[in-house]
Design a protein around this motif. Structure first.
Motif, PDB file in Angstrom:
ATOM      1  N   ARG A 129       0.824  -1.217   0.000  1.00 16.77           N
ATOM      2  CA  ARG A 129       0.000   0.000   0.000  1.00 16.77           C
ATOM      3  C   ARG A 129       0.853   1.260   0.000  1.00 16.77           C
ATOM      4  O   ARG A 129       0.687   2.169   0.829  1.00 16.77           O
ATOM      5  CB  ARG A 129      -0.957   0.000   1.189  1.00 16.77           C
ATOM      6  N   LYS A 130       1.778   1.281  -0.948  1.00 18.05           N
ATOM      7  CA  LYS A 130       2.623   2.468  -1.106  1.00 18.05           C
ATOM      8  C   LYS A 130       2.669   2.843  -2.586  1.00 18.05           C
ATOM      9  O   LYS A 130       2.633   1.970  -3.461  1.00 18.05           O
ATOM     10  CB  LYS A 130       4.047   2.174  -0.637  1.00 18.05           C
ATOM     11  N   ALA A 131       2.752   4.149  -2.831  1.00 15.72           N
ATOM     12  CA  ALA A 131       2.874   4.624  -4.206  1.00 15.72           C
ATOM     13  C   ALA A 131       3.945   5.694  -4.257  1.00 15.72           C
ATOM     14  O   ALA A 131       4.161   6.410  -3.270  1.00 15.72           O
ATOM     15  CB  ALA A 131       1.533   5.185  -4.698  1.00 15.72           C
ATOM     16  N   TRP A 132       4.617   5.762  -5.391  1.00 13.03           N
ATOM     17  CA  TRP A 132       5.675   6.763  -5.561  1.00 13.03           C
ATOM     18  C   TRP A 132       5.286   7.706  -6.693  1.00 13.03           C
ATOM     19  O   TRP A 132       4.861   7.265  -7.770  1.00 13.03           O
ATOM     20  CB  TRP A 132       7.012   6.075  -5.881  1.00 13.03           C
TER      21      TRP A 132
ATOM     22  N   PHE B  64      -1.091   4.545   1.289  1.00 10.02           N
ATOM     23  CA  PHE B  64      -2.515   4.740   0.997  1.00 10.02           C
ATOM     24  C   PHE B  64      -3.366   3.603   1.532  1.00 10.02           C
ATOM     25  O   PHE B  64      -2.891   2.471   1.689  1.00 10.02           O
ATOM     26  CB  PHE B  64      -2.732   4.892  -0.520  1.00 10.02           C
ATOM     27  N   ASP B  65      -4.643   3.913   1.828  1.00 16.11           N
ATOM     28  CA  ASP B  65      -5.658   2.900   2.092  1.00 16.11           C
ATOM     29  C   ASP B  65      -6.432   2.625   0.812  1.00 16.11           C
ATOM     30  O   ASP B  65      -6.702   1.496   0.457  1.00 16.11           O
ATOM     31  CB  ASP B  65      -6.630   3.380   3.178  1.00 16.11           C
ATOM     32  N   MET B  66      -6.821   3.730   0.129  1.00 13.43           N
ATOM     33  CA  MET B  66      -7.439   3.610  -1.177  1.00 13.43           C
ATOM     34  C   MET B  66      -6.748   4.627  -2.085  1.00 13.43           C
ATOM     35  O   MET B  66      -6.570   5.782  -1.685  1.00 13.43           O
ATOM     36  CB  MET B  66      -8.936   3.929  -1.114  1.00 13.43           C
ATOM     37  N   LEU B  67      -6.369   4.184  -3.283  1.00 16.32           N
ATOM     38  CA  LEU B  67      -5.616   5.069  -4.173  1.00 16.32           C
ATOM     39  C   LEU B  67      -6.484   5.466  -5.363  1.00 16.32           C
ATOM     40  O   LEU B  67      -7.072   4.597  -6.022  1.00 16.32           O
ATOM     41  CB  LEU B  67      -4.363   4.340  -4.672  1.00 16.32           C
ATOM     42  N   HIS B  68      -6.599   6.754  -5.606  1.00 13.54           N
ATOM     43  CA  HIS B  68      -7.342   7.236  -6.773  1.00 13.54           C
ATOM     44  C   HIS B  68      -6.442   8.238  -7.475  1.00 13.54           C
ATOM     45  O   HIS B  68      -6.205   9.341  -6.976  1.00 13.54           O
ATOM     46  CB  HIS B  68      -8.650   7.903  -6.327  1.00 13.54           C
TER      47      HIS B  68
END
Ligand code: FAD
Length: 176
Positions: free
Chosen positions: A6-9, A26-30
């Motif tokens: 649950r990680k984004a770069w 993130f918990d939910m990614l949009h």
């Protein structure tokens, strides 16, 4: 992104072109890509400062060229960019274009309508319909903030038919 962790770069680019990577949990990614008009509009005399077609938000006629009208996502009109917006813009553009050709005052006015059928759970949809400044513009006499199974049916069953059989063929009632 790493969905399991649950990680984004993200890479941020500033006005001088300097790039910096940043990590977000993130918990939910949009995530949405940057939105812009096609180059043939963006880099033409038709564009406003932001690169969208420079149109009056209500008449949809170009602010400087009276033989040019705006419709759809390329329009610089401040509405939510949806096909639902195109449905309401089409008859306004048609009426105002014909009035312009006849040398008459333009009678058509677009109020910024757009619609997003938001699926909030299996079998329930909120039909978010709104115009300029977020003013609610519900098509049905029902509380527009409530999720309903009838709107699920509308989205799943009716809208594909409205889109393919009516709207794309110019046969739906708004274009009458
Ligand atoms: C994932 C997603 C979901 C969506 N869901 C909904 C929804 O549920 N309800 C809703 O109402 N709307 C929805 N939309 C928005 C809707 O798809 C757009 O608002 C609509 O397609 C805009 O129509 P348009 O004709 O203005 O632009 P487009 O459909 O983008 O058409 C523009 C066309 O111009 C072509 N083009 C570009 N440059 C040139 C050139 N130089 N020469 C020739 N052709 C060119 C492009 O290839 C494209 O075919 C969604 C959009 C996305 C991305």
């Amino acid at each position: 992104m790493d969905a399991g962790a649950r990680k984004a770069w993200f890479v941020d680019t500033d006005a001088d072109g300097n790039r910096q990577e940043r990590e977000e949990a993130f918990d939910m990614l949009h995530v949405t890509p940057p939105q812009r008009a096609p180059r043939c509009v963006r880099e033409s005399a038709l564009a406003n400062d932001a690169g969208w077609l420079d149109a009056d938000p209500e008449t949809l006629r170009h602010n400087r060229f009276e033989n040019v009208f705006a419709i759809g996502d390329a329009s610089g009109t401040g509405n939510a960019k949806t096909a639902a917006a195109v449905r309401k813009q089409a008859p306004v553009v048609a009426a105002n274009l014909l009035a312009t050709l006849d040398g008459k005052p333009m009678g058509g006015r677009y109020q910024g309508y757009g619609a997003c059928p938001l699926t909030v759970e299996k079998g329930k949809v909120i039909l978010a319909e709104f115009g300029y400044q977020g003013a609610l513009q519900p098509s049905f006499p029902l509380d527009p903030t409530k999720a309903r199974s009838s709107y699920w049916w509308l989205k799943a069953k009716a809208m594909p038919r409205i889109y393919f059989d009516l709207m794309l063929k110019g046969r739906e009632w708004l274009t009458g």
